[in-house]
Design an enzyme around this catalytic site. Structure first.
Site, PDB file in Angstrom:
ATOM      1  N   GLN A 160       0.846  -1.189   0.000  1.00 39.22           N
ATOM      2  CA  GLN A 160       0.000   0.000   0.000  1.00 39.22           C
ATOM      3  C   GLN A 160       0.878   1.234   0.000  1.00 39.22           C
ATOM      4  OE1 GLN A 160      -2.499  -0.725   3.442  1.00 39.22           O
ATOM      5  NE2 GLN A 160      -1.674   0.999   4.542  1.00 39.22           N
ATOM      6  N   GLY A 161       0.348   2.250  -0.659  1.00 40.04           N
ATOM      7  CA  GLY A 161       1.062   3.502  -0.759  1.00 40.04           C
ATOM      8  C   GLY A 161       0.093   4.661  -0.622  1.00 40.04           C
ATOM      9  N   TYR A 162       0.632   5.785  -0.233  1.00 40.99           N
ATOM     10  CA  TYR A 162      -0.179   6.966   0.043  1.00 40.99           C
ATOM     11  C   TYR A 162      -0.007   7.983  -1.078  1.00 40.99           C
ATOM     12  CZ  TYR A 162      -0.998   4.626   4.309  1.00 40.99           C
ATOM     13  OH  TYR A 162      -1.395   3.673   5.205  1.00 40.99           O
ATOM     14  N   VAL A 163      -1.123   8.271  -1.750  1.00 40.07           N
ATOM     15  CA  VAL A 163      -1.146   9.224  -2.850  1.00 40.07           C
ATOM     16  C   VAL A 163      -1.112  10.641  -2.289  1.00 40.07           C
ATOM     17  CG1 VAL A 163      -2.498  10.072  -4.823  1.00 40.07           C
ATOM     18  CG2 VAL A 163      -2.410   7.606  -4.318  1.00 40.07           C
ATOM     19  N   ARG A 204       6.342   6.717   0.034  1.00 39.98           N
ATOM     20  CA  ARG A 204       5.248   6.612   1.021  1.00 39.98           C
ATOM     21  C   ARG A 204       4.580   5.246   0.875  1.00 39.98           C
ATOM     22  NH1 ARG A 204       4.605  11.409  -1.596  1.00 39.98           N
ATOM     23  NH2 ARG A 204       2.784  10.635  -2.697  1.00 39.98           N
TER      24      ARG A 204
END
Length: 157
Positions: free
Chosen positions: A29-32, A84
Site C-alpha cells: 500500500q502507498g499513500y497518494v 510513502r
C-alpha cells in the site's frame, strides 16, 4: 460514509500463533496524498484485488471510504506513492471472541508486528481485553504508529 472503530497494538516480541493464524495475504500500500489533519488517500493491492481508500480522523473512531479499483488504475496511482509505501503480510485470527488482523511488516519495517481489531461500537472496543500472552503496547491514539506515518517516517524511535 463508513465509520471504522479500531484498536491497534504493537506486538513487542515475536509470537508463535501456530494454527491460530489464517490467511497470509501479501499487501502493498502507498499513500497518494496525506493531509496534516490526518486525512489520507491510499491505494492498496491485496492478492489480485486493488482498492482506493480515503480515511479521515484520528484515534479510535475514523471515517473510511473504500472502493475496489482495477489493476490498471492501481498501477497508475501507485506511481504517485513513491517514498510513502509499506509492505506486509496479513493474517487473521480470533481472540476473546473478536476477529483480529495480524500484520507482519516486510522491507524497511521488517520485524514490526501489529494486531488490529475492528469493532461494531465504541463500547465493544472498550470491552476488548488484550490477551495476557501478548506482549503489547497499545498505539491506537499514537499517530507515529499509523500506517501513513510508518510509510513516510519508518519505525518510530
Amino acid at each position: 460514509m463508513a465509520t471504522e472503530i479500531e484498536r491497534k497494538f504493537v506486538l513487542n516480541v515475536p509470537l508463535v500463533f501456530d494454527q491460530e493464524l489464517h490467511g497470509g495475504k501479501r499487501i502493498i500500500q502507498g499513500y497518494v496524498a496525506l493531509d496534516a489533519n490526518g486525512t489520507e488517500l491510499r491505494v492498496r493491492q491485496m492478492a489480485s484485488q486493488a482498492y482506493l481508500t480515503v480515511k479521515s480522523g484520528k484515534g479510535l473512531v475514523r471515517t473510511e471510504v473504500e472502493m475496489e479499483i482495477s489493476a490498471e488504475q492501481f498501477d497508475e496511482l501507485w506511481a504517485f506513492t513513491e517514498g510513502r509505501r509499506i509492505e506486509k503480510v496479513r493474517y487473521y485470527m480470533t481472540r476473546e471472541g473478536q476477529g483480529v488482523e495480524i500484520d507482519i511488516y516486510e522491507g524497511a519495517l521488517s520485524g514490526y508486528i501489529v494486531a488490529e481489531a475492528e469493532f461494531s461500537s465504541e463500547a465493544a472496543a472498550a470491552d476488548f481485553r488484550v490477551p495476557e500472552d501478548w506482549a503489547v503496547m497499545e498505539v491506537t491514539n499514537d499517530a507515529r504508529f499509523k500506517n501513513q506515518a510508518l510509510a513516510v517516517n519508518g519505525w518510530p524511535q
